[in-house]
Write a protein that holds these residues in place. Structure first.
Motif, PDB file in Angstrom:
ATOM      1  N   SER A 218       0.851  -1.193   0.000  1.00  0.00           N
ATOM      2  CA  SER A 218       0.000   0.000   0.000  1.00  0.00           C
ATOM      3  C   SER A 218       0.884   1.240   0.000  1.00  0.00           C
ATOM      4  N   LEU A 219       0.605   2.157  -0.937  1.00  0.00           N
ATOM      5  CA  LEU A 219       1.461   3.326  -1.074  1.00  0.00           C
ATOM      6  C   LEU A 219       0.665   4.598  -1.306  1.00  0.00           C
ATOM      7  N   GLU A 220       1.313   5.709  -1.012  1.00  0.00           N
ATOM      8  CA  GLU A 220       0.748   7.030  -1.246  1.00  0.00           C
ATOM      9  C   GLU A 220       1.008   7.437  -2.696  1.00  0.00           C
TER      10      GLU A 220
ATOM     11  N   ASP B 210      -0.968  -4.625 -13.218  1.00  0.00           N
ATOM     12  CA  ASP B 210      -2.102  -5.223 -13.907  1.00  0.00           C
ATOM     13  C   ASP B 210      -3.393  -4.895 -13.168  1.00  0.00           C
ATOM     14  N   ALA B 211      -4.468  -4.744 -13.927  1.00  0.00           N
ATOM     15  CA  ALA B 211      -5.742  -4.319 -13.341  1.00  0.00           C
ATOM     16  C   ALA B 211      -6.224  -5.282 -12.267  1.00  0.00           C
ATOM     17  N   ASP B 212      -5.951  -6.572 -12.424  1.00  0.00           N
ATOM     18  CA  ASP B 212      -6.431  -7.541 -11.433  1.00  0.00           C
ATOM     19  C   ASP B 212      -5.619  -7.503 -10.147  1.00  0.00           C
ATOM     20  N   LYS B 213      -4.606  -6.648 -10.099  1.00  0.00           N
ATOM     21  CA  LYS B 213      -3.777  -6.531  -8.898  1.00  0.00           C
ATOM     22  C   LYS B 213      -3.818  -5.124  -8.292  1.00  0.00           C
ATOM     23  N   LEU B 214      -4.741  -4.277  -8.776  1.00  0.00           N
ATOM     24  CA  LEU B 214      -4.809  -2.900  -8.293  1.00  0.00           C
ATOM     25  C   LEU B 214      -6.003  -2.716  -7.371  1.00  0.00           C
ATOM     26  N   LEU B 215      -5.747  -2.162  -6.165  1.00  0.00           N
ATOM     27  CA  LEU B 215      -6.786  -1.876  -5.182  1.00  0.00           C
ATOM     28  C   LEU B 215      -6.782  -0.371  -4.896  1.00  0.00           C
ATOM     29  N   PRO B 216      -7.725   0.393  -5.449  1.00  0.00           N
ATOM     30  CA  PRO B 216      -7.777   1.831  -5.172  1.00  0.00           C
ATOM     31  C   PRO B 216      -8.098   2.095  -3.698  1.00  0.00           C
TER      32      PRO B 216
ATOM     33  N   MET C 254      -2.063  -1.567  -3.412  1.00  0.00           N
ATOM     34  CA  MET C 254      -3.142  -0.750  -2.867  1.00  0.00           C
ATOM     35  C   MET C 254      -2.719   0.707  -3.046  1.00  0.00           C
ATOM     36  N   LEU C 255      -3.331   1.360  -4.017  1.00  0.00           N
ATOM     37  CA  LEU C 255      -2.855   2.660  -4.462  1.00  0.00           C
ATOM     38  C   LEU C 255      -3.640   3.787  -3.812  1.00  0.00           C
ATOM     39  N   GLY C 256      -2.930   4.723  -3.187  1.00  0.00           N
ATOM     40  CA  GLY C 256      -3.563   5.886  -2.586  1.00  0.00           C
ATOM     41  C   GLY C 256      -4.020   6.875  -3.647  1.00  0.00           C
ATOM     42  N   ALA C 257      -5.327   6.916  -3.890  1.00  0.00           N
ATOM     43  CA  ALA C 257      -5.893   7.813  -4.901  1.00  0.00           C
ATOM     44  C   ALA C 257      -6.667   8.965  -4.273  1.00  0.00           C
ATOM     45  N   ILE C 258      -6.600   9.074  -2.950  1.00  0.00           N
ATOM     46  CA  ILE C 258      -7.271  10.138  -2.196  1.00  0.00           C
ATOM     47  C   ILE C 258      -6.249  10.789  -1.272  1.00  0.00           C
TER      48      ILE C 258
ATOM     49  N   CYS D 129      -3.684   7.534   3.249  1.00  0.00           N
ATOM     50  CA  CYS D 129      -3.428   7.211   4.652  1.00  0.00           C
ATOM     51  C   CYS D 129      -4.768   7.321   5.371  1.00  0.00           C
ATOM     52  N   GLY D 130      -4.728   7.396   6.693  1.00  0.00           N
ATOM     53  CA  GLY D 130      -5.957   7.529   7.461  1.00  0.00           C
ATOM     54  C   GLY D 130      -6.528   8.932   7.412  1.00  0.00           C
ATOM     55  N   MET D 131      -7.818   9.045   7.748  1.00  0.00           N
ATOM     56  CA  MET D 131      -8.500  10.339   7.651  1.00  0.00           C
ATOM     57  C   MET D 131      -9.080  10.810   8.990  1.00  0.00           C
ATOM     58  N   ALA D 132      -8.541  10.328  10.097  1.00  0.00           N
ATOM     59  CA  ALA D 132      -9.047  10.725  11.414  1.00  0.00           C
ATOM     60  C   ALA D 132      -9.063  12.230  11.645  1.00  0.00           C
ATOM     61  N   PRO D 133      -8.083  13.003  11.148  1.00  0.00           N
ATOM     62  CA  PRO D 133      -8.093  14.451  11.431  1.00  0.00           C
ATOM     63  C   PRO D 133      -9.107  15.247  10.612  1.00  0.00           C
ATOM     64  N   PHE D 134      -9.810  14.605   9.674  1.00  0.00           N
ATOM     65  CA  PHE D 134     -10.752  15.324   8.816  1.00  0.00           C
ATOM     66  C   PHE D 134     -12.117  15.472   9.476  1.00  0.00           C
ATOM     67  N   PRO D 135     -12.880  16.504   9.104  1.00  0.00           N
ATOM     68  CA  PRO D 135     -14.309  16.487   9.410  1.00  0.00           C
ATOM     69  C   PRO D 135     -14.953  15.272   8.750  1.00  0.00           C
ATOM     70  N   ARG D 136     -15.960  14.716   9.396  1.00  0.00           N
ATOM     71  CA  ARG D 136     -16.566  13.483   8.872  1.00  0.00           C
ATOM     72  C   ARG D 136     -17.126  13.681   7.474  1.00  0.00           C
ATOM     73  N   GLU D 137     -17.763  14.845   7.240  1.00  0.00           N
ATOM     74  CA  GLU D 137     -18.382  15.033   5.925  1.00  0.00           C
ATOM     75  C   GLU D 137     -17.339  15.073   4.820  1.00  0.00           C
ATOM     76  N   VAL D 138     -16.135  15.584   5.131  1.00  0.00           N
ATOM     77  CA  VAL D 138     -15.052  15.607   4.147  1.00  0.00           C
ATOM     78  C   VAL D 138     -14.580  14.187   3.858  1.00  0.00           C
ATOM     79  N   ALA D 139     -14.332  13.418   4.909  1.00  0.00           N
ATOM     80  CA  ALA D 139     -13.866  12.044   4.728  1.00  0.00           C
ATOM     81  C   ALA D 139     -14.864  11.226   3.916  1.00  0.00           C
ATOM     82  N   LEU D 140     -16.139  11.374   4.226  1.00  0.00           N
ATOM     83  CA  LEU D 140     -17.145  10.579   3.528  1.00  0.00           C
ATOM     84  C   LEU D 140     -17.275  11.010   2.070  1.00  0.00           C
ATOM     85  N   ALA D 141     -17.164  12.302   1.813  1.00  0.00           N
ATOM     86  CA  ALA D 141     -17.201  12.770   0.425  1.00  0.00           C
ATOM     87  C   ALA D 141     -16.007  12.243  -0.358  1.00  0.00           C
TER      88      ALA D 141
END
Length: 345
Positions: free
Chosen positions: A251-253, A302-308, A273-277, A312-324
């Protein structure tokens, strides 16, 4: 059956305001005793539903039952005194007051198995649980007993393996080890860091993942990132070793980082596991931005090995931001799924 490009989160999600102080790392609990136990599991149920409602395919607990991704696990171990504090440099970035190892470390009982079983009851989807990796654990303590980072890491690796087996028995499908220390201590990582990680994952039937990022969106981390220049090549040190390791997923940023996308080629054959957010910025990604990040990565995995996923974690965000942001992750992934399959997502 899991769809192609199954989405996931890496770590924490914001906790409800009635459980802990919002937008705060290490936030103290607002409940106590049995109310706290019940409140944590209620929060876990909410986090599960919120992920499912936003199209996340591999569901996690969002670390709702933990104050911190490292110290909550360590709190339950013998041989560590939280009343004896020392100031240490965390990942060569910032000073923190940490507990002290005062004797042999051990685990007298499972730490997260009951919470993991609760998560399993909430969904039939694949579920993932994160544990701190051995190197990152030793970097969050003062060692007053072993006087050897390597020896303590091997002790923690054995304890982590015990915990991982209990999580597996509770129904966890993917066990993730968080090792941000791999982006800092390259010599130790090469000498024994990857080996202790493999010890932690030894003999598991569940898939195993290692998460290596540039940290939460806090000032100490963003300042460090700003000092790294126009290309962040730290992964060049770890990826070749992990490609040869027994770990299943790396898993990477990626999104909004200066990590050259072609470094993913060093992991060829592994799941990625690719960090896309972005977790250092509250701006909500558009689905097209997420899709672009995934398309760039698909040149090297390969597409069968990619997990978007998230960076990292989103604990410091407002909940509505994290969910969006979770909704954006799902929507952007849907665009690329449609392109790959030729059918609507």
């Amino acid at each position: 059956m899991n769809p192609i490009l199954p989405t996931s989160t890496v770590g924490s999600l914001p906790k409800p305001s009635w459980l802990a102080q919002p937008e705060t790392l290490w936030a103290p609990w607002k409940l106590q005793g049995d109310e706290l136990i019940e409140g944590k599991q209620d929060a876990l149920r909410i986090a599960t539903k919120e992920q499912r409602d936003r199209g996340i395919d591999i569901v996690s607990d969002g670390e709702q039952t933990r104050q911190h991704f490292v110290t909550t696990f360590i709190e339950h171990l013998d041989g560590v005194d939280f009343s004896r504090r020392e100031t240490v440099r965390i990942r060569n970035r910032y000073d923190a007051s940490v507990p002290t190892v005062v004797g042999p470390v051990s685990r007298s009982k499972p730490v997260f198995a009951e919470d993991a079983a609760c998560l399993r009851q909430q969904t039939d989807q694949p579920i993932k649980w994160a544990l701190p990796g051995p190197m990152t654990m030793i970097d969050t303590l003062y060692d007053g007993h072993y006087k050897s980072r390597e020896k303590l890491a091997w002790e923690f690796a054995t304890i982590l393996n015990q915990e991982a087996r209990d999580l597996q028995a509770a129904g966890i499908d993917i066990i993730q080890f968080d090792e941000p220390a791999f982006n800092v201590y390259f010599d130790e990582m090469r000498d024994w860091g990857v080996a202790t990680l493999e010890r932690a994952a030894e003999g598991l039937r569940a898939e195993t993942a290692v998460h290596i990022c540039y940290g939460y969106g806090i000032k100490a981390n963003t300042d460090w990132k700003a000092s790294l220049g126009s290309e962040w090549r730290q992964y060049e040190e770890s990826f070749p070793l992990l490609q040869q390791s027994t770990i299943d997923i790396v898993s990477l940023e990626s999104h909004n980082s200066n990590v050259p996308t072609d470094l993913i080629e060093l992991l060829r054959g592994k799941k990625v596991m690719l960090g896309a957010i972005d977790v250092a910025n509250q701006t909500i990604e558009t689905p097209d931005e997420v899709a672009d990040t995934l398309r760039n990565a698909l040149r090297f995995v390969d597409a069968d090995k990619l997990l978007p996923s998230t960076n990292c974690g989103m604990a410091p965000f407002p909940r509505e931001v994290a969910l969006a942001k979770l909704s954006a992750l799902s929507a952007g992934t849907g665009i690329v799924r449609e392109e790959l399959s030729g059918t609507p997502s």
